[in-house]
Motif scaffolding. Structure first.
Motif, mmCIF file in Angstrom:
data_model
loop_
_atom_site.group_PDB
_atom_site.id
_atom_site.type_symbol
_atom_site.label_atom_id
_atom_site.label_comp_id
_atom_site.label_asym_id
_atom_site.label_seq_id
_atom_site.Cartn_x
_atom_site.Cartn_y
_atom_site.Cartn_z
ATOM 1 N N TRP A 89 -11.467 -8.686 -8.781
ATOM 2 C CA TRP A 89 -12.109 -7.488 -8.244
ATOM 3 C C TRP A 89 -13.573 -7.759 -7.909
ATOM 4 O O TRP A 89 -14.114 -7.222 -6.938
ATOM 5 C CB TRP A 89 -12.001 -6.342 -9.250
ATOM 6 N N LYS A 90 -14.234 -8.599 -8.709
ATOM 7 C CA LYS A 90 -15.621 -8.966 -8.409
ATOM 8 C C LYS A 90 -15.704 -9.647 -7.047
ATOM 9 O O LYS A 90 -16.588 -9.339 -6.242
ATOM 10 C CB LYS A 90 -16.171 -9.897 -9.489
ATOM 11 N N ASP A 91 -14.783 -10.580 -6.786
ATOM 12 C CA ASP A 91 -14.773 -11.278 -5.496
ATOM 13 C C ASP A 91 -14.619 -10.300 -4.341
ATOM 14 O O ASP A 91 -15.321 -10.387 -3.326
ATOM 15 C CB ASP A 91 -13.633 -12.304 -5.456
ATOM 16 N N MET A 92 -13.693 -9.353 -4.509
ATOM 17 C CA MET A 92 -13.445 -8.398 -3.428
ATOM 18 C C MET A 92 -14.636 -7.467 -3.211
ATOM 19 O O MET A 92 -14.964 -7.110 -2.078
ATOM 20 C CB MET A 92 -12.175 -7.593 -3.731
ATOM 21 N N ILE A 93 -15.334 -7.098 -4.303
ATOM 22 C CA ILE A 93 -16.527 -6.267 -4.186
ATOM 23 C C ILE A 93 -17.633 -7.036 -3.461
ATOM 24 O O ILE A 93 -18.318 -6.499 -2.581
ATOM 25 C CB ILE A 93 -17.013 -5.813 -5.581
ATOM 26 N N LEU A 94 -17.792 -8.324 -3.805
ATOM 27 C CA LEU A 94 -18.809 -9.147 -3.153
ATOM 28 C C LEU A 94 -18.503 -9.324 -1.667
ATOM 29 O O LEU A 94 -19.409 -9.251 -0.822
ATOM 30 C CB LEU A 94 -18.907 -10.513 -3.830
ATOM 31 N N ILE A 95 -17.233 -9.564 -1.339
ATOM 32 C CA ILE A 95 -16.848 -9.745 0.066
ATOM 33 C C ILE A 95 -17.093 -8.459 0.854
ATOM 34 O O ILE A 95 -17.653 -8.489 1.963
ATOM 35 C CB ILE A 95 -15.375 -10.179 0.172
ATOM 36 N N ALA A 96 -16.678 -7.326 0.277
ATOM 37 C CA ALA A 96 -16.883 -6.039 0.962
ATOM 38 C C ALA A 96 -18.378 -5.762 1.150
ATOM 39 O O ALA A 96 -18.813 -5.345 2.232
ATOM 40 C CB ALA A 96 -16.229 -4.916 0.160
ATOM 41 N N GLY A 97 -19.165 -6.007 0.109
ATOM 42 C CA GLY A 97 -20.611 -5.799 0.213
ATOM 43 C C GLY A 97 -21.251 -6.747 1.212
ATOM 44 O O GLY A 97 -22.144 -6.354 1.972
ATOM 45 N N GLY A 98 -20.781 -8.003 1.217
ATOM 46 C CA GLY A 98 -21.304 -8.973 2.173
ATOM 47 C C GLY A 98 -20.999 -8.593 3.607
ATOM 48 O O GLY A 98 -21.864 -8.686 4.487
ATOM 49 N N ASP A 142 -26.173 -0.711 -3.878
ATOM 50 C CA ASP A 142 -26.498 -0.643 -5.302
ATOM 51 C C ASP A 142 -25.300 -1.065 -6.141
ATOM 52 O O ASP A 142 -25.439 -1.806 -7.124
ATOM 53 C CB ASP A 142 -26.905 0.791 -5.690
ATOM 54 N N LEU A 143 -24.114 -0.587 -5.760
ATOM 55 C CA LEU A 143 -22.903 -0.918 -6.506
ATOM 56 C C LEU A 143 -22.633 -2.418 -6.472
ATOM 57 O O LEU A 143 -22.369 -3.042 -7.510
ATOM 58 C CB LEU A 143 -21.702 -0.164 -5.928
ATOM 59 N N VAL A 144 -22.731 -3.010 -5.287
ATOM 60 C CA VAL A 144 -22.459 -4.450 -5.144
ATOM 61 C C VAL A 144 -23.443 -5.275 -5.971
ATOM 62 O O VAL A 144 -23.044 -6.140 -6.764
ATOM 63 C CB VAL A 144 -22.537 -4.873 -3.660
ATOM 64 N N PHE A 145 -24.739 -5.001 -5.799
ATOM 65 C CA PHE A 145 -25.746 -5.777 -6.511
ATOM 66 C C PHE A 145 -25.707 -5.495 -8.015
ATOM 67 O O PHE A 145 -26.014 -6.385 -8.820
ATOM 68 C CB PHE A 145 -27.142 -5.480 -5.953
ATOM 69 N N SER A 146 -25.360 -4.268 -8.400
ATOM 70 C CA SER A 146 -25.294 -3.931 -9.824
ATOM 71 C C SER A 146 -24.169 -4.684 -10.519
ATOM 72 O O SER A 146 -24.351 -5.219 -11.618
ATOM 73 C CB SER A 146 -25.104 -2.415 -10.002
ATOM 74 N N VAL A 147 -22.989 -4.729 -9.894
ATOM 75 C CA VAL A 147 -21.859 -5.458 -10.487
ATOM 76 C C VAL A 147 -22.208 -6.931 -10.651
ATOM 77 O O VAL A 147 -22.001 -7.533 -11.713
ATOM 78 C CB VAL A 147 -20.589 -5.296 -9.615
ATOM 79 N N ASP A 148 -22.788 -7.531 -9.602
ATOM 80 C CA ASP A 148 -23.178 -8.940 -9.667
ATOM 81 C C ASP A 148 -24.225 -9.163 -10.745
ATOM 82 O O ASP A 148 -24.162 -10.133 -11.520
ATOM 83 C CB ASP A 148 -23.722 -9.375 -8.301
ATOM 84 N N SER A 149 -25.199 -8.248 -10.827
ATOM 85 C CA SER A 149 -26.281 -8.370 -11.798
ATOM 86 C C SER A 149 -25.774 -8.257 -13.238
ATOM 87 O O SER A 149 -26.140 -9.059 -14.103
ATOM 88 C CB SER A 149 -27.331 -7.276 -11.541
ATOM 89 N N ILE A 150 -24.906 -7.276 -13.486
ATOM 90 C CA ILE A 150 -24.414 -7.057 -14.846
ATOM 91 C C ILE A 150 -23.519 -8.208 -15.300
ATOM 92 O O ILE A 150 -23.609 -8.672 -16.451
ATOM 93 C CB ILE A 150 -23.647 -5.719 -14.945
#
Length: 249
Positions: A89-98, A142-150
């Motif tokens: 799910w992290k990968d998919m969030i990063l791809i969507a945010g990117g 914010d959601l994308v960067f927050s997930v990556d940051s946490i």
């Protein structure tokens, strides 16, 4: 309370805190550039409120995610495999945010290169719907960067109080720096194009990370710092030429 006192007296905890604060501030630069560019497109009277609201929502989101650390960690577990890579799910969030960042940066670059091509209806409705649209887009990033940051923070320390203090410190720095950075970008049009190029590179990096290609953050930020230094030198050169012309007249 006893656990917190033990952390206060532990030198390793202080080292982890300082390291994490620096990392959170550096990761927050991406978010801050996006917020500055986006809010500068709003009417002047709405910009400061939008910046503060966007950064405040980033703080709330990160603190909320810290409260679900056990669930956040599970986001790194692959849910399906494709092209020889297990996508979580992290990968998919990063791809969507990117993809969102690449789309947004490309669109803004197009508008800056060809200002006459802007849609008149968008300009007419920017005062009424621009604020809501800006906050919505800030929330997405914010959601994308927050997930990556946490997830990065969880990998550096198991102590929740350290993560909370680091997030609070990083967001405070963002809040203080947001106004000056936005005004600096607004006063220097060439900086806008450079910042949009940064967002394009960051979006591409997020997509690459989501696809399983690790891109060392040091390389990305070194490239950004070098480009910024070159632009600062260009600004000094332009100002020197303007002063010379003024003195000649």
């Amino acid at each position: 309370m006893q656990d917190i006192m033990m952390l206060v007296q532990d030198p390793a905890a202080w080292v982890a805190l300082v390291t994490l604060v620096v990392m959170e501030v550096v990761l927050g630069i991406d978010n801050l550039i996006f917020i500055s560019i986006l809010t500068n497109k709003l009417p002047p009277e709405h910009r400061e409120r939008a910046r503060r609201l966007g950064i405040g929502l980033a703080l709330v989101m990160r603190l909320a995610l810290l409260g679900t650390v056990a669930w956040i960690v599970k986001l790194t577990t692959p849910v399906f495999e494709a092209f020889g890579h297990g996508f979580s799910w992290k990968d998919m969030i990063l791809i969507a945010g990117g993809l969102f960042l690449v789309w947004k940066a490309t669109k803004e670059i197009h508008h800056n290169v060809d200002p006459a091509d802007k849609d008149e209806d968008f300009i007419a409705s920017s005062v009424t719907t621009g604020f809501t649209a800006a906050i919505g887009q800030i929330l997405i990033l914010d959601l994308v960067f927050s997930v990556d940051s946490i997830i990065t923070a969880v990998g550096m320390t198991p102590h929740l109080p350290i993560m909370i203090v680091a997030v609070l410190a990083a967001v405070t720095v963002m809040l203080v720096a947001s106004g000056p950075l936005a005004r600096f970008i607004e006063k220097n049009p060439t900086i806008v194009m450079l910042a949009l190029a940064f967002l394009l590179m960051i979006g591409t990096t997020l997509i690459a990370e989501g696809m399983g290609f690790h891109v060392p953050k040091g390389y990305v930020y070194a490239a950004m710092a070098f480009s910024a230094l070159v632009e600062v030198l260009n600004m000094f050169a332009r100002n020197a030429r303007l002063r010379k012309r003024s003195a000649g007249h």
